[in-house]
Design a protein around this motif. Structure first.
Motif, PDB file in Angstrom:
ATOM      1  N   VAL A  24      -8.088 -14.955   8.352  1.00 45.23           N
ATOM      2  CA  VAL A  24      -8.878 -13.810   8.813  1.00 45.23           C
ATOM      3  C   VAL A  24      -7.992 -12.828   9.573  1.00 45.23           C
ATOM      4  N   ARG A  25      -7.071 -13.350  10.369  1.00 40.09           N
ATOM      5  CA  ARG A  25      -6.191 -12.492  11.168  1.00 40.09           C
ATOM      6  C   ARG A  25      -5.393 -11.536  10.285  1.00 40.09           C
ATOM      7  N   ILE A  26      -5.067 -11.941   9.071  1.00 41.94           N
ATOM      8  CA  ILE A  26      -4.346 -11.074   8.134  1.00 41.94           C
ATOM      9  C   ILE A  26      -5.120  -9.776   7.910  1.00 41.94           C
ATOM     10  N   PHE A  27      -6.437  -9.884   7.849  1.00 42.97           N
ATOM     11  CA  PHE A  27      -7.266  -8.722   7.534  1.00 42.97           C
ATOM     12  C   PHE A  27      -7.685  -7.923   8.759  1.00 42.97           C
ATOM     13  N   VAL A  28      -7.798  -8.567   9.907  1.00 46.69           N
ATOM     14  CA  VAL A  28      -8.338  -7.863  11.077  1.00 46.69           C
ATOM     15  C   VAL A  28      -7.338  -7.698  12.218  1.00 46.69           C
ATOM     16  N   ALA A  29      -6.066  -7.943  11.947  1.00 45.50           N
ATOM     17  CA  ALA A  29      -5.063  -7.851  13.007  1.00 45.50           C
ATOM     18  C   ALA A  29      -4.838  -6.414  13.459  1.00 45.50           C
ATOM     19  N   SER A  30      -5.109  -5.446  12.619  1.00 46.13           N
ATOM     20  CA  SER A  30      -4.932  -4.050  13.016  1.00 46.13           C
ATOM     21  C   SER A  30      -6.277  -3.331  12.912  1.00 46.13           C
ATOM     22  N   ASP A  31      -6.282  -2.079  13.348  1.00 48.80           N
ATOM     23  CA  ASP A  31      -7.510  -1.280  13.255  1.00 48.80           C
ATOM     24  C   ASP A  31      -7.756  -0.797  11.830  1.00 48.80           C
ATOM     25  N   GLU A  32      -6.786  -0.976  10.942  1.00 51.71           N
ATOM     26  CA  GLU A  32      -6.936  -0.522   9.565  1.00 51.71           C
ATOM     27  C   GLU A  32      -7.161  -1.730   8.661  1.00 51.71           C
ATOM     28  N   VAL A  33      -8.435  -2.070   8.484  1.00 52.80           N
ATOM     29  CA  VAL A  33      -8.808  -3.201   7.632  1.00 52.80           C
ATOM     30  C   VAL A  33      -8.684  -2.820   6.163  1.00 52.80           C
ATOM     31  N   VAL A  34      -9.062  -1.584   5.847  1.00 49.12           N
ATOM     32  CA  VAL A  34      -8.951  -1.070   4.478  1.00 49.12           C
ATOM     33  C   VAL A  34      -8.261   0.287   4.506  1.00 49.12           C
ATOM     34  N   ARG A  35      -7.684   0.658   3.370  1.00 50.87           N
ATOM     35  CA  ARG A  35      -7.048   1.968   3.270  1.00 50.87           C
ATOM     36  C   ARG A  35      -7.348   2.548   1.893  1.00 50.87           C
ATOM     37  N   PHE A  36      -7.793   3.783   1.872  1.00 44.84           N
ATOM     38  CA  PHE A  36      -8.022   4.500   0.628  1.00 44.84           C
ATOM     39  C   PHE A  36      -6.770   5.319   0.328  1.00 44.84           C
ATOM     40  N   ASP A  37      -6.210   5.144  -0.859  1.00 46.19           N
ATOM     41  CA  ASP A  37      -5.023   5.888  -1.253  1.00 46.19           C
ATOM     42  C   ASP A  37      -5.438   7.103  -2.067  1.00 46.19           C
ATOM     43  N   PRO A  38      -4.841   8.257  -1.756  1.00 47.69           N
ATOM     44  CA  PRO A  38      -5.171   9.457  -2.541  1.00 47.69           C
ATOM     45  C   PRO A  38      -4.567   9.368  -3.938  1.00 47.69           C
ATOM     46  N   VAL A  39      -5.262   9.972  -4.889  1.00 40.37           N
ATOM     47  CA  VAL A  39      -4.754  10.020  -6.265  1.00 40.37           C
ATOM     48  C   VAL A  39      -3.733  11.145  -6.382  1.00 40.37           C
ATOM     49  N   GLY A  40      -4.041  12.266  -5.739  1.00 38.15           N
ATOM     50  CA  GLY A  40      -3.134  13.415  -5.745  1.00 38.15           C
ATOM     51  C   GLY A  40      -3.073  14.025  -4.354  1.00 38.15           C
ATOM     52  N   PRO A  41      -2.218  15.026  -4.156  1.00 41.70           N
ATOM     53  CA  PRO A  41      -2.069  15.637  -2.837  1.00 41.70           C
ATOM     54  C   PRO A  41      -3.372  16.256  -2.309  1.00 41.70           C
ATOM     55  N   GLU A  42      -4.202  16.733  -3.208  1.00 41.51           N
ATOM     56  CA  GLU A  42      -5.475  17.337  -2.787  1.00 41.51           C
ATOM     57  C   GLU A  42      -6.458  16.300  -2.245  1.00 41.51           C
ATOM     58  N   ASP A  43      -6.221  15.028  -2.537  1.00 41.38           N
ATOM     59  CA  ASP A  43      -7.118  13.949  -2.088  1.00 41.38           C
ATOM     60  C   ASP A  43      -6.745  13.385  -0.722  1.00 41.38           C
ATOM     61  N   GLU A  44      -5.611  13.784  -0.158  1.00 41.22           N
ATOM     62  CA  GLU A  44      -5.132  13.180   1.086  1.00 41.22           C
ATOM     63  C   GLU A  44      -6.113  13.301   2.251  1.00 41.22           C
ATOM     64  N   PRO A  45      -6.683  14.506   2.528  1.00 46.12           N
ATOM     65  CA  PRO A  45      -7.614  14.585   3.666  1.00 46.12           C
ATOM     66  C   PRO A  45      -8.861  13.713   3.479  1.00 46.12           C
ATOM     67  N   LEU A  46      -9.388  13.686   2.260  1.00 52.61           N
ATOM     68  CA  LEU A  46     -10.585  12.884   1.992  1.00 52.61           C
ATOM     69  C   LEU A  46     -10.272  11.385   2.079  1.00 52.61           C
ATOM     70  N   ALA A  47      -9.123  10.973   1.571  1.00 52.92           N
ATOM     71  CA  ALA A  47      -8.733   9.556   1.640  1.00 52.92           C
ATOM     72  C   ALA A  47      -8.582   9.119   3.100  1.00 52.92           C
ATOM     73  N   LYS A  48      -8.013   9.978   3.933  1.00 58.45           N
ATOM     74  CA  LYS A  48      -7.864   9.647   5.348  1.00 58.45           C
ATOM     75  C   LYS A  48      -9.231   9.538   6.013  1.00 58.45           C
ATOM     76  N   GLN A  49     -10.137  10.466   5.699  1.00 61.10           N
ATOM     77  CA  GLN A  49     -11.488  10.425   6.272  1.00 61.10           C
ATOM     78  C   GLN A  49     -12.234   9.166   5.830  1.00 61.10           C
ATOM     79  N   GLU A  50     -12.137   8.815   4.555  1.00 64.41           N
ATOM     80  CA  GLU A  50     -12.789   7.600   4.059  1.00 64.41           C
ATOM     81  C   GLU A  50     -12.225   6.357   4.738  1.00 64.41           C
ATOM     82  N   THR A  51     -10.906   6.317   4.889  1.00 60.12           N
ATOM     83  CA  THR A  51     -10.260   5.187   5.563  1.00 60.12           C
ATOM     84  C   THR A  51     -10.756   5.063   6.997  1.00 60.12           C
TER      85      THR A  51
END
Length: 192
Positions: A24-51
């Motif tokens: 469990v510690r592997i998944f919850v050791a940081s504040d970032e449990v999941v991360r959304f990766d952008p497909v292109g440069p235009e997706d970066e702000p939305l991916a950060k907001q979703e994350t």
């Protein structure tokens, strides 16, 4: 369970209990449990907001350690672990008191509370020398994401399921409710 051995071996339980905190510690050791990766440069702000949003829901609104612990324990012991994610809308009731309001002020207060997304009822009213003192009941529907581990024995998966769970003809969460729980749910559904 039917068609299962009745032999109980504590070594499996001991190994599962020993490895769960590290897993469990592997998944919850940081504040970032999941991360959304952008497909292109235009997706970066939305991916950060979703994350940021999903991590806030998992780590701040829910106890991420307990959530993952229960989920992984079911998966290790019973060959299937399930987490139910759903949107819950509940009524939140607040009482507010205002004193010595001019008639226009009273109208403005009620309108501003209604614009905030609620239903406003005057439950006490007193008028003296053209000034109004009121007690209001404000009912607002609050929606939120709920995440909870679901016991595997309450999850039914189609026997025709092959491979991925999302490709199954149906997946169902079925649980027993008492008569009083059902009556309470029915009362909540009545328009009010």
């Amino acid at each position: 369970q039917e068609d299962r051995s009745s032999v109980v071996v504590r070594s499996v339980r001991d190994v599962v209990e020993w490895m769960l905190p590290s897993l469990v510690r592997i998944f919850v050791a940081s504040d970032e449990v999941v991360r959304f990766d952008p497909v292109g440069p235009e997706d970066e702000p939305l991916a950060k907001q979703e994350t940021d949003t999903i991590n806030h829901v998992i780590t701040k609104r829910h106890n991420a350690f307990e959530l993952f612990y229960d989920w992984f324990k079911d998966a290790l012991i019973q060959s299937g672990g399930y987490v139910k994610v759903y949107w819950d809308e509940s009524d939140v009731v607040n009482h507010e008191t205002y004193e010595n309001l001019e008639p226009t002020e009273l109208v403005m207060v009620v309108q501003s509370l209604e614009e905030y997304g609620g239903k406003v009822e005057i439950i006490e009213h007193e008028e003296k020398d053209g000034l109004h003192s009121v007690k209001l009941r404000c009912t607002r529907t609050k929606g939120q994401i709920c995440i909870e581990p679901t016991p595997p024995e309450e999850v039914l998966v189609s026997k025709d399921a092959r491979g991925r769970l999302q490709d199954a003809p149906f997946v169902e969460h079925r649980c027993r409710k008492t008569r009083s729980e059902l009556a309470h749910l029915k009362a909540l559904e009545k328009p009010g």
